[in-house]
Design a protein around this motif. Structure first.
Motif, PDB file in Angstrom:
ATOM      1  N   TYR B 484       0.847  -1.202   0.000  1.00  0.00           N
ATOM      2  CA  TYR B 484       0.000   0.000   0.000  1.00  0.00           C
ATOM      3  C   TYR B 484       0.874   1.240   0.000  1.00  0.00           C
ATOM      4  O   TYR B 484       1.933   1.262   0.601  1.00  0.00           O
ATOM      5  CB  TYR B 484      -0.899   0.038   1.235  1.00  0.00           C
ATOM      6  N   GLU B 485       0.413   2.238  -0.693  1.00  0.00           N
ATOM      7  CA  GLU B 485       1.120   3.513  -0.603  1.00  0.00           C
ATOM      8  C   GLU B 485       0.258   4.461   0.200  1.00  0.00           C
ATOM      9  O   GLU B 485      -0.957   4.352   0.198  1.00  0.00           O
ATOM     10  CB  GLU B 485       1.341   4.088  -1.994  1.00  0.00           C
ATOM     11  N   SER B 486       0.904   5.381   0.856  1.00  0.00           N
ATOM     12  CA  SER B 486       0.105   6.349   1.603  1.00  0.00           C
ATOM     13  C   SER B 486      -0.708   7.146   0.596  1.00  0.00           C
ATOM     14  O   SER B 486      -0.205   7.576  -0.433  1.00  0.00           O
ATOM     15  CB  SER B 486       1.005   7.277   2.404  1.00  0.00           C
ATOM     16  N   LYS B 487      -1.977   7.290   0.910  1.00  0.00           N
ATOM     17  CA  LYS B 487      -2.878   7.938  -0.025  1.00  0.00           C
ATOM     18  C   LYS B 487      -2.921   9.429   0.278  1.00  0.00           C
ATOM     19  O   LYS B 487      -3.069   9.807   1.432  1.00  0.00           O
ATOM     20  CB  LYS B 487      -4.276   7.340   0.165  1.00  0.00           C
ATOM     21  N   GLN B 488      -2.773  10.229  -0.756  1.00  0.00           N
ATOM     22  CA  GLN B 488      -2.960  11.654  -0.483  1.00  0.00           C
ATOM     23  C   GLN B 488      -4.464  11.906  -0.474  1.00  0.00           C
ATOM     24  O   GLN B 488      -5.146  11.699  -1.460  1.00  0.00           O
ATOM     25  CB  GLN B 488      -2.244  12.534  -1.515  1.00  0.00           C
ATOM     26  N   THR B 489      -4.966  12.276   0.666  1.00  0.00           N
ATOM     27  CA  THR B 489      -6.405  12.465   0.749  1.00  0.00           C
ATOM     28  C   THR B 489      -6.743  13.866   0.259  1.00  0.00           C
ATOM     29  O   THR B 489      -6.105  14.851   0.625  1.00  0.00           O
ATOM     30  CB  THR B 489      -6.910  12.308   2.191  1.00  0.00           C
ATOM     31  N   THR B 490      -7.743  13.907  -0.563  1.00  0.00           N
ATOM     32  CA  THR B 490      -8.174  15.215  -1.043  1.00  0.00           C
ATOM     33  C   THR B 490      -9.265  15.718  -0.115  1.00  0.00           C
ATOM     34  O   THR B 490     -10.306  15.098   0.027  1.00  0.00           O
ATOM     35  CB  THR B 490      -8.722  15.113  -2.476  1.00  0.00           C
ATOM     36  N   ILE B 491      -8.959  16.821   0.534  1.00  0.00           N
ATOM     37  CA  ILE B 491      -9.958  17.400   1.421  1.00  0.00           C
ATOM     38  C   ILE B 491     -10.834  18.307   0.574  1.00  0.00           C
ATOM     39  O   ILE B 491     -10.325  19.091  -0.233  1.00  0.00           O
ATOM     40  CB  ILE B 491      -9.285  18.236   2.527  1.00  0.00           C
ATOM     41  N   ILE B 492     -12.125  18.150   0.748  1.00  0.00           N
ATOM     42  CA  ILE B 492     -13.023  19.008  -0.027  1.00  0.00           C
ATOM     43  C   ILE B 492     -12.915  20.432   0.483  1.00  0.00           C
ATOM     44  O   ILE B 492     -13.016  20.703   1.685  1.00  0.00           O
ATOM     45  CB  ILE B 492     -14.474  18.507   0.078  1.00  0.00           C
ATOM     46  N   GLN B 493     -12.669  21.321  -0.445  1.00  0.00           N
ATOM     47  CA  GLN B 493     -12.435  22.703  -0.054  1.00  0.00           C
ATOM     48  C   GLN B 493     -13.375  23.638  -0.767  1.00  0.00           C
ATOM     49  O   GLN B 493     -13.895  23.330  -1.819  1.00  0.00           O
ATOM     50  CB  GLN B 493     -10.996  23.083  -0.395  1.00  0.00           C
ATOM     51  N   ASP B 494     -13.569  24.811  -0.192  1.00  0.00           N
ATOM     52  CA  ASP B 494     -14.371  25.807  -0.875  1.00  0.00           C
ATOM     53  C   ASP B 494     -13.542  26.393  -2.012  1.00  0.00           C
ATOM     54  O   ASP B 494     -12.317  26.270  -2.043  1.00  0.00           O
ATOM     55  CB  ASP B 494     -14.821  26.894   0.088  1.00  0.00           C
ATOM     56  N   TRP B 495     -14.217  27.034  -2.936  1.00  0.00           N
ATOM     57  CA  TRP B 495     -13.525  27.479  -4.134  1.00  0.00           C
ATOM     58  C   TRP B 495     -12.443  28.508  -3.813  1.00  0.00           C
ATOM     59  O   TRP B 495     -11.410  28.562  -4.485  1.00  0.00           O
ATOM     60  CB  TRP B 495     -14.510  27.990  -5.184  1.00  0.00           C
TER      61      TRP B 495
END
Lengths: 350, 508
Positions: B484-495
């Motif tokens: 497994y590779e560490s996953k870069q988590t995409t945080i939902i952000q405002d525009w």
């Protein structure tokens, strides 16, 4: 938004044209019929705003309009708006911001503007992060060529460019609805951020793919209008405008005819040279009359004829050629009547 | 360090050549013609990309797949190799003229097999010094290959007209019969052969059987919940790729899933591809249009929701897993009647005799009215023909001199001979393809070592697997421990924050 736009077009074509004509309009079909429809019925703002629309999506939307009791069908291809349909239009006038569309003028320019802008943001964002290996969003060689030239100017000023464009876009996005601003930014790509596909945007916003596409186009047309008129606040974005060589929105064949006209040939001569019917050449001239605000009417019609026909159709409040012709005792031919109609429609627009 | 290794380092970022590459490059530099059979994912294209930068003159690459061609040009440009170009039916005439007039500036010229027949282009190419003529996917020249392209048979004439430059024929899958065909139809009996085994020691093979096909999605869900690794799921239908992607999406909020197929908008395709490459997506539901020329090193799991029409395609598709050498698994999902879909695909690859007859009738009629040109689009529409069927018929019409460079020739007495001959070929091809389909079906149902059964037709031995071999020998998903590779988590952000980040204008 899709349903609303179709409904509005159907209202404006007043049962004189088939539903298919709306489909061609939205796709931006460059046929003289579609271009004329756009002018005659004043639906040119929607011309070419959904270039990738496919027939089945359109037919489904028509079916939905029928199911919702917004329209009734006559002869299977003419739509009549119901009272419910008219009420729906009246109640939602402001909701979708459809008045920002300006398809007739922008439909091609905006695509180029948008691709240029997206590629520039992707490129400069990657370069600013010292990333020189990325796959460009578009393969279009003309767009890539444009950016190469642009880059020559900004090579040593990438961070200034990023700063300026950031501010310019921020100002614009703050003025539009939040969901639209989010949509616009979600689609952009750059370093470590690949934009979302239409389908992903649709899922995220609980919209159909068609509505995502319409929303983006409406944002872009609004942005394009801003950038076009404003002189100071969009200094950088202006660089991406497509300064179209002064061509008219006419079919290719009409363009050929125009070239001969400019050289001084008559309709009959051109028909001979091009081995086309004179009526076809006349169609081309009608196209030009719609598209060209500086159209030289006097070359084809004398002032008196123009005046008589104009008065007739103004009094009669109709665009039906046959009725006008009969009212004028068949003194004038269809070409003359159509020409005046086209010319007038253009003058009103301008 | 020798020059080729330096270039490999500088542009491709690899320390060393993979198996076979250096040997082939050396032979090419010595002016020999080479046949290279290298497994998928071994970097076939390096075998001509590096010589192109070293040799004096221009290198032509014939490639049958437009998307592959464009991917490669894109990737080379991304690596800083800019003097490459692709010419195919997507190139509009303005661009084409522009390219042709500047042709000598391009070190690598990718051309589709149809386009190289273009007189204007060929005339210009004749003026250049062609240092190497590459035939990619060379198995397309063989009627027994799984992607026969009649236009490949015309390449031998092109090569002659270009003064017989050295040839490089490359393919990932070639049975001995196909190899023979390649040498024969390129008229190059003295090609140096570099044949490398196709199996990779880090791949594990499995098949999961279901009583009904609607159980497949549930199975995929459990599998993905257990193994959060980069995954490709193959479909034969665009529609189903979309539907299943949607079903999976609703189920696993942690997984980022998307679909990909050839019917999508061009920008969207690039976006999805890049999201997967940059690990912004975990699972991709795709048709065979995806993955050609894509070099993602950490795909760990390949699921075949539908299986392809033959083993060659299957091997190519599973070859996209585990390019970094880590343990990777291929699992085929099989339910009764699954053969029906590939069977229909095969049928659609050949014209029916009805279509052939109607076309002849049409040609007859046209020539009666003194019309001697064929309108491809019009006829395809009228006879409900697809591109593959069209190519097949045109090839045979030309062979019988009924059609010559899109010009209808007098038919007279040729008709009967043509009909019986083409019918025979159609039947033969159909039988051959059905046989191929049976091969893959019996592989799926095999009760022996899957690895051995899969590669038997192509090579005499298989490598010793580095991890598990197959579900017959030793494999069970309960024992699988992928990297497994560490996953870069995409945080939902405002525009606002997203825009600031994109333009590097983070507020203090």
């Amino acid at each position: 938004m899709f349903q609303y736009i179709i409904l509005e077009c159907l209202r404006k074509i007043k049962q004189e044209r088939t539903t298919a004509s709306v489909y061609h309009l939205l796709k931006g079909k460059r046929s003289s019929q579609t271009i004329q429809d756009a002018h005659v019925y004043r639906i040119g703002d929607y011309f070419g705003i959904l270039k990738k629309l496919n027939r089945s999506t359109f037919e489904n939307a028509i079916d939905d309009l029928i199911k919702n009791n917004y329209i009734l069908m006559k002869n299977s291809n003419i739509a009549i708006l119901t009272e419910k349909g008219i009420a729906h239009l009246n109640n939602n006038q402001e909701k979708y911001g459809t008045h920002y569309f300006n398809g007739m003028e922008y439909s091609n320019e905006v695509d180029i503007f948008y691709l240029r802008l997206q590629l520039a943001i992707q490129t400069y964002s990657n370069l600013a992060n010292n990333c020189h290996q990325f796959v460009p969003l578009t393969d279009d060689r003309m767009i890539q060529k444009f950016l190469k030239e642009h880059y020559k100017q900004y090579k040593s000023n990438v961070s200034i460019w990023l700063h300026d464009v950031y501010l310019e876009l921020f100002d614009f996005l703050e003025a539009i609805p939040m969901t639209q601003a989010q949509l616009f930014v979600d689609r952009l790509s750059g370093f470590n951020k690949i934009g979302l596909s239409f389908n992903q945007l649709a899922v995220k916003n609980k919209l159909t793919v068609t509505d995502v596409s319409l929303n983006l186009t409406s944002i872009l047309h609004r942005l394009y209008t801003d950038v076009n008129k404003d002189n100071n606040h969009t200094r950088q974005l202006k660089q991406f405008l497509y300064d179209q060589p002064d061509t008219l929105l006419i079919t290719q064949s009409a363009n050929k005819t125009l070239e001969w006209l400019v050289k001084g040939f008559s309709i009959e001569q051109i028909a001979n040279i091009r081995k086309l019917k004179t009526s076809t050449i006349e169609d081309h001239i009608i196209e030009m009359a719609y598209a060209d605000s500086a159209f030289d009417l006097a070359r084809f019609i004398d002032a008196n004829t123009y005046h008589v026909i104009k008065t007739a159709f103004r009094q009669m409040q109709t665009t039906k050629l046959k009725e006008i012709r009969e009212a004028l005792n068949n003194q004038y031919n269809y070409f003359q009547i159509r020409l005046v109609l086209a010319y007038e429609s253009n003058q009103k627009r301008g | 360090m020798i020059e080729s290794t330096k270039i490999l380092n500088k542009y491709f970022g690899h320390e060393n050549f993979r198996e076979g590459q250096q040997e082939i490059i050396e032979d090419i530099r010595n002016g020999s013609s080479v046949l290279g059979v290298l497994p998928t994912g071994s970097g076939k294209s390096i075998c001509y990309q590096i010589p192109a930068m070293m040799l004096h003159g221009n290198v032509i690459v014939i490639s049958p797949l437009l998307s592959l061609m464009e991917d490669q040009v894109k990737q080379l440009k991304a690596k800083g190799i800019k003097n490459v170009v692709a010419i195919n039916s997507f190139t509009n005439s303005n661009e084409k003229n522009d390219i042709i007039s500047n042709l000598s500036n391009y070190k690598l010229i990718y051309v589709s097999p149809e386009m190289i027949q273009n007189k204007q282009l060929l005339a210009r190419l004749k003026q250049l010094h062609i240092s190497l003529f590459v035939i990619d996917e060379a198995h397309c020249i063989s009627q027994w290959g799984h992607e026969f392209r009649p236009d490949y048979l015309k390449l031998v004439e092109v090569v002659e007209q270009l003064n017989n430059p050295p040839l490089l024929a490359l393919t990932a899958t070639a049975t001995p019969d196909v190899q023979k065909d390649i040498l024969k139809y390129l008229n190059a009996p003295n090609m140096k052969k570099h044949i490398y085994p196709m199996d990779r020691e880090n791949l594990t093979f499995a098949v999961q059987t279901f009583e009904h096909r609607n159980e497949k999605v549930a199975y995929i869900k459990t599998l993905l919940n257990k193994f959060d690794v980069p995954t490709m799921i193959y479909f034969s239908s665009k529609k189903e790729a979309e539907t299943v992607a949607e079903q999976l999406n609703g189920n696993s909020p942690n997984l980022r899933i998307a679909f990909y197929h050839g019917g999508m908008d061009a920008v969207d395709r690039t976006l999805i591809q890049q999201q997967f490459m940059q690990n912004q997506l975990d699972v991709i539901c795709c048709t065979s249009a995806f993955g050609m020329g894509i070099d993602k090193s950490n795909v760990r799991l390949i699921i075949h929701y539908h299986f392809p029409t033959q083993l060659e395609s299957f091997i190519q598709e599973v070859g996209r897993a585990g390019r970094d050498g880590e343990s990777s698994v291929s699992v085929v999902l099989y339910a009764p009647y699954d053969e029906m879909l590939p069977r229909r695909l095969i049928e659609s690859e050949l014209p029916s005799m009805e279509q052939v007859n109607s076309l002849l009738f049409l040609l007859d009629k046209k020539s009666q009215y003194n019309q001697f040109k064929l309108n491809k689009q019009e006829i395809m529409l009228q006879l409900e023909m697809n591109e593959v069927q069209w190519r097949f018929i045109v090839h045979h019409l030309e062979k019988h001199d009924i059609l010559n460079k899109n010009q209808i020739m007098p038919i007279y007495d040729k008709k009967d001979r043509f009909l019986s001959s083409i019918e025979e070929v159609i039947n033969e091809r159909f039988a051959y393809k059905l046989n191929k389909l049976n091969e893959i079906v019996s592989w799926i149902k095999t009760e022996k070592c899957r690895r051995k059964a899969l590669f038997q037709p192509f090579q005499s031995n298989t490598k010793t697997p580095k991890y598990a071999c197959c579900d017959y020998c030793d494999f069970d998903f309960t024992n699988w421990q992928p990297t497994y590779e560490s996953k870069q988590t995409t945080i939902i952000q405002d525009w606002q924050s997203e825009l600031a980040m994109l333009f590097m204008q983070n507020k203090q």
